[in-house]
Scaffold this motif. Structure first.
Motif, PDB file in Angstrom:
ATOM      1  N   MET A 179      67.163  33.407  45.179  1.00 15.78           N
ATOM      2  CA  MET A 179      67.949  34.056  44.135  1.00 15.78           C
ATOM      3  C   MET A 179      68.428  33.002  43.149  1.00 15.78           C
ATOM      4  SD  MET A 179      71.373  36.394  44.514  1.00 15.78           S
ATOM      5  CE  MET A 179      72.172  37.042  43.055  1.00 15.78           C
ATOM      6  N   PRO A 180      68.059  33.147  41.880  1.00 16.33           N
ATOM      7  CA  PRO A 180      68.471  32.127  40.894  1.00 16.33           C
ATOM      8  C   PRO A 180      69.957  32.228  40.593  1.00 16.33           C
ATOM      9  CG  PRO A 180      67.293  33.923  39.824  1.00 16.33           C
ATOM     10  CD  PRO A 180      67.192  34.179  41.300  1.00 16.33           C
ATOM     11  N   LEU A 181      70.541  31.089  40.313  1.00 20.11           N
ATOM     12  CA  LEU A 181      71.952  31.022  39.956  1.00 20.11           C
ATOM     13  C   LEU A 181      72.051  30.869  38.442  1.00 20.11           C
ATOM     14  CD1 LEU A 181      74.889  30.897  40.873  1.00 20.11           C
ATOM     15  CD2 LEU A 181      74.643  28.420  41.083  1.00 20.11           C
ATOM     16  N   VAL A 182      72.573  31.894  37.805  1.00 20.70           N
ATOM     17  CA  VAL A 182      72.673  31.916  36.347  1.00 20.70           C
ATOM     18  C   VAL A 182      73.883  31.079  35.943  1.00 20.70           C
ATOM     19  CG1 VAL A 182      72.914  33.366  34.302  1.00 20.70           C
ATOM     20  CG2 VAL A 182      71.620  34.192  36.285  1.00 20.70           C
ATOM     21  N   LYS A 183      73.639  30.114  35.091  1.00 18.60           N
ATOM     22  CA  LYS A 183      74.720  29.243  34.648  1.00 18.60           C
ATOM     23  C   LYS A 183      75.460  29.832  33.449  1.00 18.60           C
ATOM     24  CE  LYS A 183      75.620  24.415  33.433  1.00 18.60           C
ATOM     25  NZ  LYS A 183      75.013  23.065  33.230  1.00 18.60           N
ATOM     26  N   ARG A 184      74.736  30.395  32.515  1.00 19.53           N
ATOM     27  CA  ARG A 184      75.363  30.987  31.336  1.00 19.53           C
ATOM     28  C   ARG A 184      74.815  32.387  31.133  1.00 19.53           C
ATOM     29  NH1 ARG A 184      74.151  25.669  30.107  1.00 19.53           N
ATOM     30  NH2 ARG A 184      75.941  24.378  29.465  1.00 19.53           N
ATOM     31  N   THR A 185      75.686  33.323  30.943  1.00 22.58           N
ATOM     32  CA  THR A 185      75.316  34.722  30.743  1.00 22.58           C
ATOM     33  C   THR A 185      75.877  35.190  29.411  1.00 22.58           C
ATOM     34  OG1 THR A 185      75.352  35.110  33.126  1.00 22.58           O
ATOM     35  CG2 THR A 185      75.373  37.045  31.703  1.00 22.58           C
ATOM     36  N   ILE A 186      74.999  35.608  28.539  1.00 24.91           N
ATOM     37  CA  ILE A 186      75.423  36.111  27.235  1.00 24.91           C
ATOM     38  C   ILE A 186      75.784  37.582  27.383  1.00 24.91           C
ATOM     39  CG2 ILE A 186      74.711  36.523  24.855  1.00 24.91           C
ATOM     40  CD1 ILE A 186      72.860  34.150  25.076  1.00 24.91           C
ATOM     41  N   GLU A 187      76.974  37.914  26.987  1.00 25.72           N
ATOM     42  CA  GLU A 187      77.467  39.290  27.104  1.00 25.72           C
ATOM     43  C   GLU A 187      77.872  39.812  25.729  1.00 25.72           C
ATOM     44  OE1 GLU A 187      80.618  39.223  29.907  1.00 25.72           O
ATOM     45  OE2 GLU A 187      79.291  38.897  31.645  1.00 25.72           O
ATOM     46  N   PRO A 188      77.785  41.108  25.567  1.00 26.33           N
ATOM     47  CA  PRO A 188      77.320  42.149  26.507  1.00 26.33           C
ATOM     48  C   PRO A 188      75.794  42.197  26.596  1.00 26.33           C
ATOM     49  CG  PRO A 188      77.975  43.146  24.445  1.00 26.33           C
ATOM     50  CD  PRO A 188      78.282  41.699  24.316  1.00 26.33           C
ATOM     51  N   ARG A 189      75.299  42.525  27.794  1.00 23.45           N
ATOM     52  CA  ARG A 189      73.847  42.575  27.988  1.00 23.45           C
ATOM     53  C   ARG A 189      73.242  43.872  27.464  1.00 23.45           C
ATOM     54  NH1 ARG A 189      73.503  41.218  34.264  1.00 23.45           N
ATOM     55  NH2 ARG A 189      75.345  42.564  34.222  1.00 23.45           N
ATOM     56  N   HIS A 190      73.982  44.951  27.540  1.00 23.56           N
ATOM     57  CA  HIS A 190      73.482  46.254  27.077  1.00 23.56           C
ATOM     58  C   HIS A 190      74.197  46.610  25.771  1.00 23.56           C
ATOM     59  CE1 HIS A 190      71.660  46.579  31.020  1.00 23.56           C
ATOM     60  NE2 HIS A 190      72.841  46.386  31.588  1.00 23.56           N
ATOM     61  N   LEU A 191      73.419  46.763  24.728  1.00 27.26           N
ATOM     62  CA  LEU A 191      73.989  46.993  23.405  1.00 27.26           C
ATOM     63  C   LEU A 191      74.357  48.450  23.174  1.00 27.26           C
ATOM     64  CD1 LEU A 191      71.639  44.761  21.216  1.00 27.26           C
ATOM     65  CD2 LEU A 191      73.871  44.182  22.199  1.00 27.26           C
ATOM     66  N   CYS A 192      73.522  49.355  23.615  1.00 28.37           N
ATOM     67  CA  CYS A 192      73.710  50.768  23.275  1.00 28.37           C
ATOM     68  C   CYS A 192      74.258  51.601  24.422  1.00 28.37           C
ATOM     69  CB  CYS A 192      72.387  51.383  22.806  1.00 28.37           C
ATOM     70  SG  CYS A 192      71.668  50.553  21.378  1.00 28.37           S
ATOM     71  N   HIS A 193      74.496  50.993  25.584  1.00 29.68           N
ATOM     72  CA  HIS A 193      75.013  51.760  26.712  1.00 29.68           C
ATOM     73  C   HIS A 193      76.520  51.917  26.566  1.00 29.68           C
ATOM     74  CE1 HIS A 193      71.438  50.841  29.607  1.00 29.68           C
ATOM     75  NE2 HIS A 193      71.070  51.362  28.458  1.00 29.68           N
ATOM     76  N   THR A 194      76.933  53.066  26.124  1.00 27.77           N
ATOM     77  CA  THR A 194      78.352  53.351  25.937  1.00 27.77           C
ATOM     78  C   THR A 194      78.584  54.855  26.100  1.00 27.77           C
ATOM     79  OG1 THR A 194      80.206  53.135  24.420  1.00 27.77           O
ATOM     80  CG2 THR A 194      78.069  53.618  23.452  1.00 27.77           C
ATOM     81  N   VAL A 195      79.818  55.184  26.328  1.00 27.86           N
ATOM     82  CA  VAL A 195      80.222  56.587  26.468  1.00 27.86           C
ATOM     83  C   VAL A 195      80.824  57.041  25.136  1.00 27.86           C
ATOM     84  CG1 VAL A 195      81.659  58.229  27.728  1.00 27.86           C
ATOM     85  CG2 VAL A 195      80.627  56.291  28.930  1.00 27.86           C
ATOM     86  N   LEU A 196      80.237  58.084  24.566  1.00 30.03           N
ATOM     87  CA  LEU A 196      80.710  58.576  23.276  1.00 30.03           C
ATOM     88  C   LEU A 196      81.901  59.507  23.461  1.00 30.03           C
ATOM     89  CD1 LEU A 196      77.284  59.369  21.557  1.00 30.03           C
ATOM     90  CD2 LEU A 196      78.685  57.312  21.334  1.00 30.03           C
ATOM     91  N   PRO A 197      82.844  59.394  22.588  1.00 26.87           N
ATOM     92  CA  PRO A 197      83.957  60.366  22.651  1.00 26.87           C
ATOM     93  C   PRO A 197      83.474  61.789  22.366  1.00 26.87           C
ATOM     94  CG  PRO A 197      84.528  58.435  21.324  1.00 26.87           C
ATOM     95  CD  PRO A 197      83.048  58.359  21.592  1.00 26.87           C
ATOM     96  N   ARG A 198      84.281  62.744  22.735  1.00 23.09           N
ATOM     97  CA  ARG A 198      83.871  64.141  22.567  1.00 23.09           C
ATOM     98  C   ARG A 198      83.996  64.610  21.106  1.00 23.09           C
ATOM     99  NH1 ARG A 198      86.682  67.117  27.847  1.00 23.09           N
ATOM    100  NH2 ARG A 198      85.531  65.914  29.436  1.00 23.09           N
TER     101      ARG A 198
END
Length: 226
Positions: free
Chosen positions: A1-20
């Motif tokens: 299992m690779p050990l990630v040293k730097r993680t750029i966030e957010p990874r998911h750009l369009c994953h969000t919950v829309l208001p009603r």
């Protein structure tokens, strides 16, 4: 299992919950995606600064080592140019009696300490959840072991390496004992003179396996076994 040293966030750009109460969902998703892209660029610039800082430190260390080596080369070149073979004679015996050059080897130790932990990995470590409080069950164990070590044990690999090194040392010791030759032992028959002088003379004489030496005083034999 690779050990990630730097993680750029957010990874998911369009994953969000829309208001009603959103009239235009496509416009909302587009704005959220653009905002996440800006956040990604900000995270990328932060890690880029940290990355170039590490490269600068490594380049500075390399430059220091190169300068030290250049100074040694300059001192050696001056010594060689000042050496006159006509005035200073050096015999072959003096050359062979000199000790060979041995460089000083510096071994790095304690590389994976908390103080040497990179800043991005330290930030990732701080976001991790704490282990469950299993240490409160330790007083109720009969074997005296720490209950938390059954869930997480940071010293597991060190203990495993230590056991392997101890086992290798013991195996080498047994191998040396097998290869070590047995000392010759003295068998004096009944009636053979066994005073200290005779034993010292026979012990210091040449020993050969399974050779019988006859004494001039008696017919008794002395056998040395290797």
């Amino acid at each position: 299992m690779p050990l990630v040293k730097r993680t750029i966030e957010p990874r998911h750009l369009c994953h969000t919950v829309l208001p009603r109460n959103i009239k235009n969902e496509l416009e909302c998703v587009t704005n959220v995606s653009l905002a996440n892209v800006i956040r990604q660029l900000s995270s990328l610039s932060k890690y880029a600064e940290d990355l170039f800082g590490e490269l600068f430190n490594e380049a500075h260390s390399f430059s220091f080592r190169v300068n030290s080596l250049q100074e040694r080369v300059d001192r050696l070149s001056i010594s060689v140019t000042q050496l006159d073979p006509k005035e200073e004679e050096l015999s072959l015996q003096d050359i062979t009696m000199r000790k060979a050059f041995r460089s000083s080897t510096i071994q790095d130790q304690q590389l994976f300490e908390r103080t040497s932990l990179p800043i991005p990995m330290e930030e990732t470590y701080e976001t991790c959840e704490e282990p469950p409080p299993l240490h409160i069950l330790t007083p109720y164990r009969d074997d005296g072991k720490d209950s938390l070590k059954f869930y997480t044990n940071p010293s597991y690999f060190f203990d495993l390496w230590r056991e392997k090194m101890l086992q290798d040392t013991e195996d080498k010791r047994k191998e040396r004992r097998k290869q070590k030759p047995d000392l010759p032992y003295l068998m004096c028959p009944k009636g053979f003179p066994s005073d200290s002088r005779t034993a010292h003379f026979l012990w210091s004489s040449e020993v050969r396996p399974y050779v019988s030496l006859r004494s001039a005083a008696s017919a008794s034999s002395l056998t040395y076994n290797l």
